[in-house]
Design a protein around this motif. Structure first.
Motif, PDB file in Angstrom:
ATOM      1  N   MET A  77       0.859  -1.186   0.000  1.00 38.97           N
ATOM      2  CA  MET A  77       0.000   0.000   0.000  1.00 38.97           C
ATOM      3  C   MET A  77       0.892   1.231   0.000  1.00 38.97           C
ATOM      4  O   MET A  77       2.017   1.199   0.491  1.00 38.97           O
ATOM      5  N   GLY A  78       0.379   2.308  -0.564  1.00 37.88           N
ATOM      6  CA  GLY A  78       1.151   3.534  -0.673  1.00 37.88           C
ATOM      7  C   GLY A  78       0.810   4.541   0.405  1.00 37.88           C
ATOM      8  O   GLY A  78      -0.249   4.494   1.033  1.00 37.88           O
ATOM      9  N   LEU A  79       1.730   5.450   0.611  1.00 40.59           N
ATOM     10  CA  LEU A  79       1.557   6.559   1.538  1.00 40.59           C
ATOM     11  C   LEU A  79       1.573   7.854   0.739  1.00 40.59           C
ATOM     12  O   LEU A  79       2.364   8.005  -0.197  1.00 40.59           O
ATOM     13  N   ALA A  80       0.730   8.780   1.112  1.00 40.16           N
ATOM     14  CA  ALA A  80       0.588  10.025   0.346  1.00 40.16           C
ATOM     15  C   ALA A  80       1.664  11.047   0.689  1.00 40.16           C
ATOM     16  O   ALA A  80       2.199  11.062   1.792  1.00 40.16           O
ATOM     17  N   ARG A  81       1.939  11.895  -0.287  1.00 38.89           N
ATOM     18  CA  ARG A  81       2.803  13.057  -0.069  1.00 38.89           C
ATOM     19  C   ARG A  81       2.037  14.167   0.641  1.00 38.89           C
ATOM     20  O   ARG A  81       2.570  14.872   1.477  1.00 38.89           O
ATOM     21  N   ASP A  82       0.769  14.344   0.248  1.00 38.59           N
ATOM     22  CA  ASP A  82      -0.055  15.431   0.769  1.00 38.59           C
ATOM     23  C   ASP A  82      -1.473  14.901   0.992  1.00 38.59           C
ATOM     24  O   ASP A  82      -2.133  14.484   0.038  1.00 38.59           O
ATOM     25  N   PRO A  83      -1.965  14.917   2.225  1.00 37.63           N
ATOM     26  CA  PRO A  83      -3.285  14.344   2.504  1.00 37.63           C
ATOM     27  C   PRO A  83      -4.442  15.161   1.924  1.00 37.63           C
ATOM     28  O   PRO A  83      -5.558  14.658   1.835  1.00 37.63           O
ATOM     29  N   ARG A  84      -4.169  16.390   1.518  1.00 38.41           N
ATOM     30  CA  ARG A  84      -5.239  17.235   0.972  1.00 38.41           C
ATOM     31  C   ARG A  84      -5.457  16.995  -0.514  1.00 38.41           C
ATOM     32  O   ARG A  84      -6.498  17.337  -1.054  1.00 38.41           O
ATOM     33  N   LYS A  85      -4.454  16.409  -1.173  1.00 40.65           N
ATOM     34  CA  LYS A  85      -4.564  16.152  -2.610  1.00 40.65           C
ATOM     35  C   LYS A  85      -5.143  14.768  -2.862  1.00 40.65           C
ATOM     36  O   LYS A  85      -5.104  13.897  -1.995  1.00 40.65           O
ATOM     37  N   LYS A  86      -5.643  14.568  -4.080  1.00 41.56           N
ATOM     38  CA  LYS A  86      -6.220  13.271  -4.454  1.00 41.56           C
ATOM     39  C   LYS A  86      -5.190  12.159  -4.205  1.00 41.56           C
ATOM     40  O   LYS A  86      -4.034  12.275  -4.542  1.00 41.56           O
ATOM     41  N   TYR A  87      -5.666  11.101  -3.592  1.00 44.72           N
ATOM     42  CA  TYR A  87      -4.817   9.957  -3.253  1.00 44.72           C
ATOM     43  C   TYR A  87      -4.693   9.066  -4.483  1.00 44.72           C
ATOM     44  O   TYR A  87      -5.483   8.151  -4.696  1.00 44.72           O
ATOM     45  N   ASP A  88      -3.711   9.367  -5.331  1.00 40.44           N
ATOM     46  CA  ASP A  88      -3.472   8.580  -6.537  1.00 40.44           C
ATOM     47  C   ASP A  88      -1.971   8.420  -6.745  1.00 40.44           C
ATOM     48  O   ASP A  88      -1.177   8.897  -5.922  1.00 40.44           O
ATOM     49  N   ALA A  89      -1.571   7.771  -7.818  1.00 42.44           N
ATOM     50  CA  ALA A  89      -0.163   7.449  -8.058  1.00 42.44           C
ATOM     51  C   ALA A  89       0.735   8.682  -8.084  1.00 42.44           C
ATOM     52  O   ALA A  89       1.912   8.595  -7.712  1.00 42.44           O
ATOM     53  N   ASP A  90       0.212   9.835  -8.498  1.00 43.02           N
ATOM     54  CA  ASP A  90       1.022  11.054  -8.539  1.00 43.02           C
ATOM     55  C   ASP A  90       1.265  11.636  -7.148  1.00 43.02           C
ATOM     56  O   ASP A  90       2.100  12.519  -6.982  1.00 43.02           O
ATOM     57  N   ASN A  91       0.526  11.171  -6.156  1.00 45.02           N
ATOM     58  CA  ASN A  91       0.623  11.711  -4.799  1.00 45.02           C
ATOM     59  C   ASN A  91       1.052  10.628  -3.805  1.00 45.02           C
ATOM     60  O   ASN A  91       0.644  10.628  -2.654  1.00 45.02           O
ATOM     61  N   VAL A  92       1.867   9.695  -4.250  1.00 44.96           N
ATOM     62  CA  VAL A  92       2.321   8.607  -3.387  1.00 44.96           C
ATOM     63  C   VAL A  92       3.845   8.575  -3.372  1.00 44.96           C
ATOM     64  O   VAL A  92       4.483   8.670  -4.419  1.00 44.96           O
ATOM     65  N   VAL A  93       4.423   8.440  -2.166  1.00 46.75           N
ATOM     66  CA  VAL A  93       5.877   8.339  -2.031  1.00 46.75           C
ATOM     67  C   VAL A  93       6.336   6.951  -2.482  1.00 46.75           C
ATOM     68  O   VAL A  93       5.534   6.034  -2.628  1.00 46.75           O
ATOM     69  N   ASP A  94       7.644   6.805  -2.697  1.00 46.11           N
ATOM     70  CA  ASP A  94       8.189   5.521  -3.148  1.00 46.11           C
ATOM     71  C   ASP A  94       8.128   4.432  -2.072  1.00 46.11           C
ATOM     72  O   ASP A  94       8.080   3.250  -2.391  1.00 46.11           O
ATOM     73  N   HIS A  95       8.143   4.802  -0.822  1.00 48.67           N
ATOM     74  CA  HIS A  95       8.122   3.841   0.284  1.00 48.67           C
ATOM     75  C   HIS A  95       6.786   3.091   0.289  1.00 48.67           C
ATOM     76  O   HIS A  95       5.727   3.698   0.252  1.00 48.67           O
ATOM     77  N   ARG A  96       6.828   1.764   0.341  1.00 46.51           N
ATOM     78  CA  ARG A  96       5.607   0.940   0.368  1.00 46.51           C
ATOM     79  C   ARG A  96       5.428   0.340   1.758  1.00 46.51           C
ATOM     80  O   ARG A  96       6.396   0.132   2.493  1.00 46.51           O
ATOM     81  N   ILE A  97       4.188   0.058   2.118  1.00 49.54           N
ATOM     82  CA  ILE A  97       3.893  -0.569   3.409  1.00 49.54           C
ATOM     83  C   ILE A  97       3.075  -1.835   3.182  1.00 49.54           C
ATOM     84  O   ILE A  97       2.393  -1.979   2.175  1.00 49.54           O
ATOM     85  N   TRP A  98       3.189  -2.774   4.156  1.00 46.28           N
ATOM     86  CA  TRP A  98       2.473  -4.044   4.104  1.00 46.28           C
ATOM     87  C   TRP A  98       1.782  -4.296   5.431  1.00 46.28           C
ATOM     88  O   TRP A  98       2.137  -3.697   6.455  1.00 46.28           O
ATOM     89  N   HIS A  99       0.830  -5.205   5.420  1.00 48.85           N
ATOM     90  CA  HIS A  99       0.111  -5.592   6.623  1.00 48.85           C
ATOM     91  C   HIS A  99       1.090  -5.926   7.748  1.00 48.85           C
ATOM     92  O   HIS A  99       2.092  -6.604   7.537  1.00 48.85           O
ATOM     93  N   ASN A 100       0.784  -5.431   8.932  1.00 49.07           N
ATOM     94  CA  ASN A 100       1.563  -5.631  10.166  1.00 49.07           C
ATOM     95  C   ASN A 100       2.842  -4.806  10.247  1.00 49.07           C
ATOM     96  O   ASN A 100       3.560  -4.927  11.244  1.00 49.07           O
ATOM     97  N   ASP A 101       3.174  -4.000   9.242  1.00 52.47           N
ATOM     98  CA  ASP A 101       4.292  -3.071   9.411  1.00 52.47           C
ATOM     99  C   ASP A 101       3.950  -2.144  10.577  1.00 52.47           C
ATOM    100  O   ASP A 101       2.778  -1.883  10.866  1.00 52.47           O
ATOM    101  N   VAL A 102       4.969  -1.640  11.238  1.00 52.53           N
ATOM    102  CA  VAL A 102       4.768  -0.687  12.331  1.00 52.53           C
ATOM    103  C   VAL A 102       5.385   0.640  11.915  1.00 52.53           C
ATOM    104  O   VAL A 102       6.563   0.698  11.547  1.00 52.53           O
ATOM    105  N   LEU A 103       4.577   1.687  11.945  1.00 58.10           N
ATOM    106  CA  LEU A 103       5.017   3.032  11.579  1.00 58.10           C
ATOM    107  C   LEU A 103       4.894   3.934  12.803  1.00 58.10           C
ATOM    108  O   LEU A 103       4.091   3.677  13.697  1.00 58.10           O
ATOM    109  N   VAL A 104       5.677   5.008  12.822  1.00 63.50           N
ATOM    110  CA  VAL A 104       5.618   5.969  13.917  1.00 63.50           C
ATOM    111  C   VAL A 104       4.884   7.210  13.432  1.00 63.50           C
ATOM    112  O   VAL A 104       5.290   7.845  12.461  1.00 63.50           O
ATOM    113  N   ALA A 105       3.782   7.531  14.118  1.00 63.00           N
ATOM    114  CA  ALA A 105       2.977   8.709  13.774  1.00 63.00           C
ATOM    115  C   ALA A 105       3.173   9.776  14.842  1.00 63.00           C
ATOM    116  O   ALA A 105       3.309   9.458  16.025  1.00 63.00           O
TER     117      ALA A 105
END
Length: 157
Positions: A77-105
């Motif tokens: 799954m992708g993570l967005a560059r900007d949450p206010r913009k449309k969530y599509d391929a142009d607004n996704v960073v290269d880093h990918r995430i998978w089920h059970n990954d742990v991220l720091v918010a």
């Protein structure tokens, strides 16, 4: 002449009460300032971000992806560059995430682009997650990609 019996104890009690009142007042003021800053939608300073950082567990609604131990691209799954913009391929960073990954918010943003998972559950709530391998050091994960619901300060953007 000696002070009346109990005068020394009364003085100690008064000092103790004064110090206790001061500690309570300072603590209450600090809490009030922290709550006002976190709920105002204003900028969140670096020290409060560090203190507020929490772990989020990535959740993939697709059962076939949840049961996999390998990281196949189809389950990423992708993570967005900007949450206010449309969530599509142009607004996704290269880093990918998978089920059970742990991220720091470190904060939460309300009112971003509305995103739905594969079952139709949607949200406009986004978590800012820290990443070392993307420009700026962070990206945005839509809340539908986790079952965690931490208490975090509002992001300034």
């Amino acid at each position: 002449m000696a002070p009346p019996s109990g005068a020394g104890e009364s003085w100690k009690r008064n000092v103790l009460l004064a110090v206790s009142a001061l500690v309570v007042a300072v603590t209450a003021a600090a809490i009030a300032m922290a709550v006002a800053g976190a709920s105002s939608g204003g900028p969140v300073g670096p020290s409060s971000l560090t203190a507020a950082a929490v772990s989020l567990h990535v959740f993939n609604v697709e059962g076939g992806c949840r049961s996999r131990e390998d990281h196949v691209p189809a389950c990423s799954m992708g993570l967005a560059r900007d949450p206010r913009k449309k969530y599509d391929a142009d607004n996704v960073v290269d880093h990918r995430i998978w089920h059970n990954d742990v991220l720091v918010a470190d904060c939460v943003f309300y009112g971003g682009d509305r995103v739905a998972d594969e079952t139709g559950v949607g949200t406009s709530r986004w978590f800012r997650v820290r990443l070392n391998d993307v420009p700026g050091g962070y990206a945005w994960m839509p809340a539908v990609r986790t079952h965690d619901s931490p208490v975090l300060p509002r992001c300034s953007r």
